[in-house]
Write a protein that holds these residues in place. Structure first.
Motif, mmCIF file in Angstrom:
data_model
loop_
_atom_site.group_PDB
_atom_site.id
_atom_site.type_symbol
_atom_site.label_atom_id
_atom_site.label_comp_id
_atom_site.label_asym_id
_atom_site.label_seq_id
_atom_site.Cartn_x
_atom_site.Cartn_y
_atom_site.Cartn_z
ATOM 1 N N ASN A 195 0.862 -1.188 0.000
ATOM 2 C CA ASN A 195 0.000 0.000 0.000
ATOM 3 C C ASN A 195 0.893 1.230 0.000
ATOM 4 O O ASN A 195 2.053 1.173 0.401
ATOM 5 C CB ASN A 195 -0.907 0.008 1.230
ATOM 6 C CG ASN A 195 -1.983 -1.072 1.158
ATOM 7 O OD1 ASN A 195 -2.004 -2.003 1.959
ATOM 8 N ND2 ASN A 195 -2.867 -0.966 0.191
ATOM 9 N N VAL A 196 0.325 2.336 -0.465
ATOM 10 C CA VAL A 196 1.125 3.549 -0.607
ATOM 11 C C VAL A 196 0.503 4.702 0.195
ATOM 12 O O VAL A 196 -0.720 4.829 0.266
ATOM 13 C CB VAL A 196 1.317 3.891 -2.114
ATOM 14 C CG1 VAL A 196 0.001 4.092 -2.826
ATOM 15 C CG2 VAL A 196 2.205 5.101 -2.302
ATOM 16 N N PHE A 197 1.379 5.473 0.807
ATOM 17 C CA PHE A 197 0.986 6.649 1.592
ATOM 18 C C PHE A 197 1.786 7.849 1.106
ATOM 19 O O PHE A 197 2.951 7.704 0.725
ATOM 20 C CB PHE A 197 1.338 6.458 3.075
ATOM 21 C CG PHE A 197 0.465 5.460 3.800
ATOM 22 C CD1 PHE A 197 -0.547 5.881 4.647
ATOM 23 C CD2 PHE A 197 0.675 4.097 3.655
ATOM 24 C CE1 PHE A 197 -1.350 4.983 5.320
ATOM 25 C CE2 PHE A 197 -0.124 3.183 4.317
ATOM 26 C CZ PHE A 197 -1.139 3.629 5.154
ATOM 27 N N ILE A 198 1.159 9.036 1.183
ATOM 28 C CA ILE A 198 1.932 10.265 0.950
ATOM 29 C C ILE A 198 1.735 11.210 2.138
ATOM 30 O O ILE A 198 0.727 11.110 2.855
ATOM 31 C CB ILE A 198 1.535 10.993 -0.364
ATOM 32 C CG1 ILE A 198 0.066 11.462 -0.334
ATOM 33 C CG2 ILE A 198 1.791 10.139 -1.583
ATOM 34 C CD1 ILE A 198 -0.286 12.419 -1.471
ATOM 35 N N VAL A 199 2.700 12.077 2.333
ATOM 36 C CA VAL A 199 2.575 13.145 3.328
ATOM 37 C C VAL A 199 2.584 14.442 2.540
ATOM 38 O O VAL A 199 3.548 14.735 1.819
ATOM 39 C CB VAL A 199 3.752 13.131 4.328
ATOM 40 C CG1 VAL A 199 3.592 14.265 5.350
ATOM 41 C CG2 VAL A 199 3.856 11.782 5.020
ATOM 42 N N LEU A 204 -1.372 12.975 6.293
ATOM 43 C CA LEU A 204 -0.996 11.675 5.749
ATOM 44 C C LEU A 204 -2.172 11.202 4.906
ATOM 45 O O LEU A 204 -3.310 11.180 5.392
ATOM 46 C CB LEU A 204 -0.750 10.702 6.910
ATOM 47 C CG LEU A 204 -0.312 9.297 6.528
ATOM 48 C CD1 LEU A 204 1.098 9.321 5.944
ATOM 49 C CD2 LEU A 204 -0.345 8.391 7.754
ATOM 50 N N ALA A 205 -1.924 10.845 3.665
ATOM 51 C CA ALA A 205 -3.030 10.419 2.800
ATOM 52 C C ALA A 205 -2.700 9.094 2.138
ATOM 53 O O ALA A 205 -1.537 8.797 1.834
ATOM 54 C CB ALA A 205 -3.290 11.482 1.738
ATOM 55 N N THR A 206 -3.752 8.291 1.926
ATOM 56 C CA THR A 206 -3.597 6.996 1.269
ATOM 57 C C THR A 206 -4.873 6.713 0.478
ATOM 58 O O THR A 206 -5.957 7.137 0.904
ATOM 59 C CB THR A 206 -3.306 5.886 2.325
ATOM 60 O OG1 THR A 206 -2.891 4.698 1.662
ATOM 61 C CG2 THR A 206 -4.491 5.590 3.221
ATOM 62 N N PRO A 207 -4.751 6.034 -0.660
ATOM 63 C CA PRO A 207 -5.968 5.717 -1.430
ATOM 64 C C PRO A 207 -6.940 4.876 -0.601
ATOM 65 O O PRO A 207 -6.525 4.086 0.239
ATOM 66 C CB PRO A 207 -5.436 4.922 -2.624
ATOM 67 C CG PRO A 207 -4.025 5.356 -2.762
ATOM 68 C CD PRO A 207 -3.534 5.582 -1.364
ATOM 69 N N ARG A 208 -8.209 5.070 -0.872
ATOM 70 C CA ARG A 208 -9.215 4.323 -0.101
ATOM 71 C C ARG A 208 -9.732 3.146 -0.936
ATOM 72 O O ARG A 208 -9.704 3.212 -2.172
ATOM 73 C CB ARG A 208 -10.352 5.250 0.300
ATOM 74 C CG ARG A 208 -11.058 5.869 -0.881
ATOM 75 C CD ARG A 208 -12.356 6.559 -0.525
ATOM 76 N NE ARG A 208 -12.715 7.390 -1.668
ATOM 77 C CZ ARG A 208 -12.862 8.706 -1.626
ATOM 78 N NH1 ARG A 208 -12.705 9.341 -0.486
ATOM 79 N NH2 ARG A 208 -13.190 9.377 -2.697
#
Ligand code: PLP
Length: 300
Positions: A195-199, A204-208
Motif C-alpha cells: 500500500n502507498v501513503f503520501i505526506v 498523511l493520505a492513502t488511497p481508499r
C-alpha cells in the motif's frame, strides 16, 4: 540459494498434516493451480509469534466467502496450522505463507465440483531489508499497466497474482524495487505488493478502497498516525499529489514501513526518508515488539 538438503528438512503444513517439503504436493485438479481460484496471506513472525495472525485470517476467510468457497474454513484450525508450522520448523523470526485454494474440482471450471479447500502453510527464516535500504528508501515506477478500480479481485489477496508479478518484474528490470498501479482514471491505487501513503500539506493520505488491498500494515499505520495526532485522509490521490508530496512510503507485512524516495526517476520531497515516515516506522516497530513479546495469540 539454499542447499537442497536444508530445504528437504523443512516441514510444510498440508491439509492438517506436517510433511517434509518433498511430500507437499498438489493434485493436478486443484483449482488454485488450474485457475488461481484461491487466496494467500504472507505474514511476519517476530519472537516466535505471528504478528496480526487473527487479522490475516479474517481477511483470508472473508475473501474466500467473496470468491464463493470456504464455508468450512475455521480461523482456529488455520491459526493452529500456521503456529505449528512456525514452531515445528524452530523459527522465531520468519515469513509465514498461508495458501488456501477452493480445492480439487473437475477438469472443466465448475465451482460446485470443488471438494474441501486445500490449505498449505510454509514458513521460512525472514531476511529483512538492511538498515541501509531503509535509510535510502525504495524507488518505484508507475506501472505501464492500469488496474481496474472495480475489479472483483482488487480488495482480496487472490492467487490470481500474475498482474502484480508482471508489474514487479517490470520494475525490477528497470532497476527499482516497486511498481505503482494507477486505475483507469489515472488515480493512484497501490504498489504491486504494498500500500502507498503520501505526506502532503501536513496530512498523511492513502488511497481508499475499493480497488486496493486493505493491507493489515496499512490498518496499523492509519491507527498509529491517528494516535500520533497526525491528520489522516483516505482519499483519491492524483499522480500530481504524489509528485508534489513532501514524503511517501510503502507498507506491507514484510517490509513494514518503507520510505518511498523516488518515483519514475524523480525525487519525492527531498529524496530521503522524512520525519513523518521515520516517526511512523519507529512507532510500528514499537507496536510489533510490544504485541509479539506478549505471548502467542490464540483464537477461540
Ligand atoms: C497488492 C498488495 N497491496 C497491499 C499489500 C500489503 O498488505 P499487508 O500489509 O496486509 O501485508 C500487499 C501485500 O503483499 C499486496 O500484495
Amino acid at each position: 540459494m539454499s542447499a537442497p538438503d536444508a530445504r528437504a528438512g523443512w516441514l510444510v503444513h498440508v491439509n492438517g498434516r506436517l510433511v517434509p517439503t518433498g511430500q507437499a504436493l498438489l493434485p493436478a485438479f486443484d483449482y488454485g493451480f488450474l485457475y488461481g481460484y484461491g487466496l494467500f496471506e504472507t505474514m511476519r513472525a517476530y519472537n516466535g509469534t505471528i504478528f496480526r495472525l487473527e487479522q490475516h485470517l479474517e481477511r483470508l476467510i472473508k475473501g474466500a466467502h467473496l470468491l464463493g468457497f470456504g464455508r468450512s474454513l475455521s480461523g482456529k484450525s488455520l491459526a493452529d496450522a500456521c503456529n505449528e508450522t512456525l514452531a515445528e520448523n524452530s523459527l522465531k523470526s520468519a515469513r509465514v505463507r498461508l495458501t488456501v485454494s477452493a480445492g480439487i474440482g473437475d477438469g472443466m471450471p465448475d465451482p460446485e465440483a470443488c471438494s474441501s479447500p486445500t490449505v498449505m502453510v510454509v514458513a521460512r527464516e525472514s531476511s529483512p531489508r538492511t538498515t541501509a535500504t531503509y535509510e535510502r528508501g525504495f524507488s518505484a515506477v508507475i506501472s505501464r499497466w492500469r488496474r481496474c478500480q472495480d475489479s472483483a479481485l482488487g480488495g482480496i489477496k487472490s492467487l490470481s497474482y500474475v498482474e502484480n508479478l508482471l508489474a514487479k518484474f517490470d520494475a525490477q528490470r528497470q532497476g527499482v524495487e516497486e511498481a505503482l498501479f494507477l486505475d483507469g482514471r489515472g488515480l493512484l491505487l497501490e504498489g504491486s505488493m504494498s500500500n502507498v501513503f503520501i505526506v502532503r500539506e501536513g496530512a498523511l493520505a492513502t488511497p481508499r478502497p475499493p480497488g486496493i488491498l486493505p493491507g493489515i500494515t496499512r490498518g496499523d499505520v492509519l491507527n498509529l498516525a491517528r494516535s500520533l495526532a497526525t491528520l489522516v485522509e483516505e482519499r483519491d490521490i492524483a499522480l500530481q499529489d504524489l509528485f508534489s508530496a513532501q514524503e511517501a512510503f510503502l507498507t506491507n507485512s514484510v517490509i513494514e514501513v518503507m520510505p518511498l524516495t523516488k518515483v519514475d526517476g524523480k525525487a519525492i520531497g527531498e529524496g530521503r526518508p522524512g520525519p513523518v515516515t521515520r516517526q511512523i516506522a519507529a512507532s510500528y516497530r514499537t507496536l510489533v515488539e510490544s504485541v509479539t513479546t506478549q505471548g502467542r495469540l490464540t483464537l477461540g
